[in-house]
Design an enzyme around this catalytic site. Structure first.
Site, PDB file in Angstrom:
ATOM      1  N   TYR A  35       0.829  -1.151  -0.157  1.00  0.00           N
ATOM      2  CA  TYR A  35      -0.038  -0.066  -0.103  1.00  0.00           C
ATOM      3  C   TYR A  35       0.793   1.179   0.016  1.00  0.00           C
ATOM      4  O   TYR A  35       0.442   2.056  -0.753  1.00  0.00           O
ATOM      5  CB  TYR A  35      -0.821  -0.124   0.992  1.00  0.00           C
ATOM      6  CG  TYR A  35      -1.919   0.918   1.336  1.00  0.00           C
ATOM      7  CD1 TYR A  35      -3.178   0.934   0.557  1.00  0.00           C
ATOM      8  CD2 TYR A  35      -1.617   2.252   1.946  1.00  0.00           C
ATOM      9  CE1 TYR A  35      -4.154   2.080   0.532  1.00  0.00           C
ATOM     10  CE2 TYR A  35      -2.816   3.258   1.986  1.00  0.00           C
ATOM     11  CZ  TYR A  35      -3.845   3.205   1.299  1.00  0.00           C
ATOM     12  OH  TYR A  35      -4.926   4.054   1.464  1.00  0.00           O
ATOM     13  N   LYS A  84       0.960   3.969  -3.089  1.00  0.00           N
ATOM     14  CA  LYS A  84       0.644   5.501  -2.932  1.00  0.00           C
ATOM     15  C   LYS A  84       1.825   6.125  -3.201  1.00  0.00           C
ATOM     16  O   LYS A  84       1.573   7.467  -3.582  1.00  0.00           O
ATOM     17  CB  LYS A  84       0.054   5.561  -1.545  1.00  0.00           C
ATOM     18  CG  LYS A  84      -1.520   4.703  -1.322  1.00  0.00           C
ATOM     19  CD  LYS A  84      -2.444   5.293  -2.273  1.00  0.00           C
ATOM     20  CE  LYS A  84      -3.992   4.739  -1.883  1.00  0.00           C
ATOM     21  NZ  LYS A  84      -4.919   5.564  -2.760  1.00  0.00           N
TER      22      LYS A  84
END
Length: 263
Positions: free
Chosen positions: A168, A172
């Site tokens: 993640y 991002k």
């Protein structure tokens, strides 16, 4: 009667007639952004994977705000999903003025337990899909010749490491940098590209991952304001970045984190 949302988005914070595509628009942050944009007068294209949820959102927003709302059922995890969505959204109103890249997933797992399946799935939805969608929509905006705004809903996890969020954080962080490249290359065409980087937001997904007090407490302790965010605090920032109030703002990654990432 004028709603609270309509009062908030008055004056310069208006998007009257603007054509906006919002991904992941039926739940959480995306649903709140869609409602904010509808209140501000935008014409909306909502995307998601569930036609029933999209139909309900179309009906609710149209009834409450009287705005035009279309939708596109697309799975952005599919390799051809971004191109299909860019085409469908552009055709809905004959072009696009705004893209809000919001759709994302979270599959928490520690580094030592990382699986290729979850890593690939996270990067496919959280990096590849929004980056390719922005490239396609950006190209269409260039051809239109009327400028535009692209906002990426990234995460504070793009700016500071977060345990058990290996894929993640990587996705991002990559998306924030991809958005800066968009800002650099599309800026000369009057197209602004910016990211917002929220801390934990108390959506359904946020509650699922951070709902346990024992897990949430150490994270909250690192946030000077002493709490997590709520959806409208993200929507307000996205609205500002897409409005004329931010007409000279390009290439920023804006933390919405109560001071979590300030050092």
């Amino acid at each position: 009667m004028t709603s609270t949302a309509e009062k908030r988005y008055s004056g310069v914070m208006r998007l009257d007639g603007k054509r906006a595509l919002i991904t992941g628009a039926t739940k959480g942050i995306g649903a709140d952004i869609a409602r904010a944009f509808a209140a501000a007068g935008a014409r909306l294209v909502l995307s998601g994977r569930d036609e029933t949820e999209l139909a309900q959102a179309r009906q609710a927003l149209g009834d409450e705000f009287g705005t035009e709302v279309r939708s596109a059922v697309v799975d952005l995890a599919d390799s051809d999903g971004p191109m299909a969505l860019a085409t469908a959204a552009s055709e809905a109103f004959g072009g696009l003025d705004i893209l809000v890249n919001n759709a994302g997933i979270s599959l928490p797992e520690p580094v030592v337990g990382t699986t290729a399946e979850n890593f690939d799935a996270t990067l496919a939805v959280n990096l590849r899909a929004p980056a390719l969608l922005a490239a396609q929509v950006g190209a269409a905006m260039v051809d239109q010749g009327t400028g535009g705004a692209i906002v990426t809903v990234a995460s504070a996890a793009a700016l500071a490491p977060l345990p058990e969020h290996y894929a993640y954080c990587a996705a991002k962080a990559g998306l924030v940098m991809a958005t800066k490249v968009l800002a650099q290359e599309l800026g000369p065409h009057g197209i602004r590209a910016n990211s917002v980087c929220p801390t934990v937001v108390l959506t359904e997904m946020g509650q699922r991952v951070w709902g346990e007090e024992a897990k949430a407490a150490p994270m909250i302790a690192r946030i000077p304001l002493g709490r997590f965010a709520v959806p409208h605090e993200v929507s307000d920032a996205v609205m500002w970045l897409c409005s004329d109030a931010a007409s000279m703002v390009n290439g920023v990654d804006l933390p919405i984190d109560g001071g979590y990432t300030m050092g």
